[in-house]
Design an enzyme around this catalytic site. Sequence first.
Site, short mmCIF file in Angstrom:
data_model
loop_
_atom_site.label_atom_id
_atom_site.label_comp_id
_atom_site.label_asym_id
_atom_site.label_seq_id
_atom_site.Cartn_x
_atom_site.Cartn_y
_atom_site.Cartn_z
N HIS A 132 0.80 -1.23 0.00
CA HIS A 132 0.00 0.00 0.00
C HIS A 132 0.83 1.28 0.00
CE1 HIS A 132 -3.61 -2.30 0.50
NE2 HIS A 132 -3.27 -2.75 1.70
N ASP A 257 -4.55 -12.60 4.20
CA ASP A 257 -5.76 -12.11 4.86
C ASP A 257 -7.05 -12.42 4.10
OD1 ASP A 257 -4.97 -10.36 2.91
OD2 ASP A 257 -4.79 -8.61 4.22
ZN LIG Z 1 -4.24 -7.11 3.06
#
Ligand SMILES: [Zn+2]
Length: 386
Positions: A132, A257
Amino acid sequence: MRFVFDPELASFQLAPEHPFKPLRYELARTLLRAAGALEEDEVVPPRPVSDDDLLTVHDERYVGLVRAASAPSSRPPDPELQRHGLATADNPVFPRMHQLVRGVVAATVTAVDLVAAGAARRAANLSGGLHHALRDRASGFCVYNDLAVAIRRAVDRHGLRVAYVDVDAHHGDGVQWLFYDEPRVLTVSLHESGRYLFPGTGFTYETGNGRGRGTAVNVPLEPFTDDDSFLECFEAVVPRALRRFAPDLIVLQAGADMHHRDPLADLSLTLRGMRGAYERVVELAEELTGGRLVLTGGGGYDAYRTVPRAWALAWSALAGRSLPAEVPPAWREEWEGRLGVELPATFVDEEPEPSPRAAAIAGRNRSVAQRLLAQLEEIWSEAPAA
Ligand SMILES: [Zn+2]
């Protein structure tokens, strides 16, 4: 096979109780060793990188800000930090932040250098995968984008075409935007749709820009997507995109995740589906890149129960080794004692209750993948492969 490891990168915290837990990296390493799937002589330390290396993708003032924030005596005021995503709940300032996250970058760069130079066919940095981080902004627990620095180097220094495959539950936005105009880097991300989940991007219409048009591929998935639907969408899109792009190197971001137990995302995979995706990426590397493949970690917030087993499966897929059915009891007992949590006894998950909506979810995902592919085929037919 090389497993890049620096114990320092497993031994810090972003903040007490922060969901991003670097200790996962040490759990994965010790699990692989206990399971007999990682040899001691495959473990290598990262070669350091300089701040100049960070500047191949990051803004100089931003790097200076992170460096200043990393020592209490020079910490800039919070409003200045917050303009760059720091001093927030997601990205708190922590001691030696600059040095530690630069160490994560160094480990991913080392993995790419080893594979690009032919010193290893495959290499992993499970502390990496900070997808990110943006040019001048921390985001989503990520300060520097280790993936982007390493991919930039693979392209510029080693002259490689790189396919980046991101199976984390969140869109790989930082890597995508940093290469959005770059025709020599293909970014492919399968993730829970940005309509429901951070960072709110990764839609099918994000396909790259300028000379990079057609080199960004996004498969936004419905919440509660299960193993079979995930693998169906993967199969519909990823092999076609990679074959058309013809990479020299594949970089796999294996954030863990998407598992149904993950507390920060809503996908419903089990280790069966995750392992299926890892194995397909390995097969595609065999087919397309002479086997050259670099693995990183990423997200994963069921940090102790799920992530070490997922990453052990990913490494084993890369190495072509099988794991025992049982998690080694000595490993489990040691970490249960240290962490005070109960750990699963096997590498196979119980299948979750089938959702009554599973068929509807799979149908929606299927139509998204089909529409995406039709759209990409049109772009690709206008812009022949470089
Ligand atoms: Zn993630």
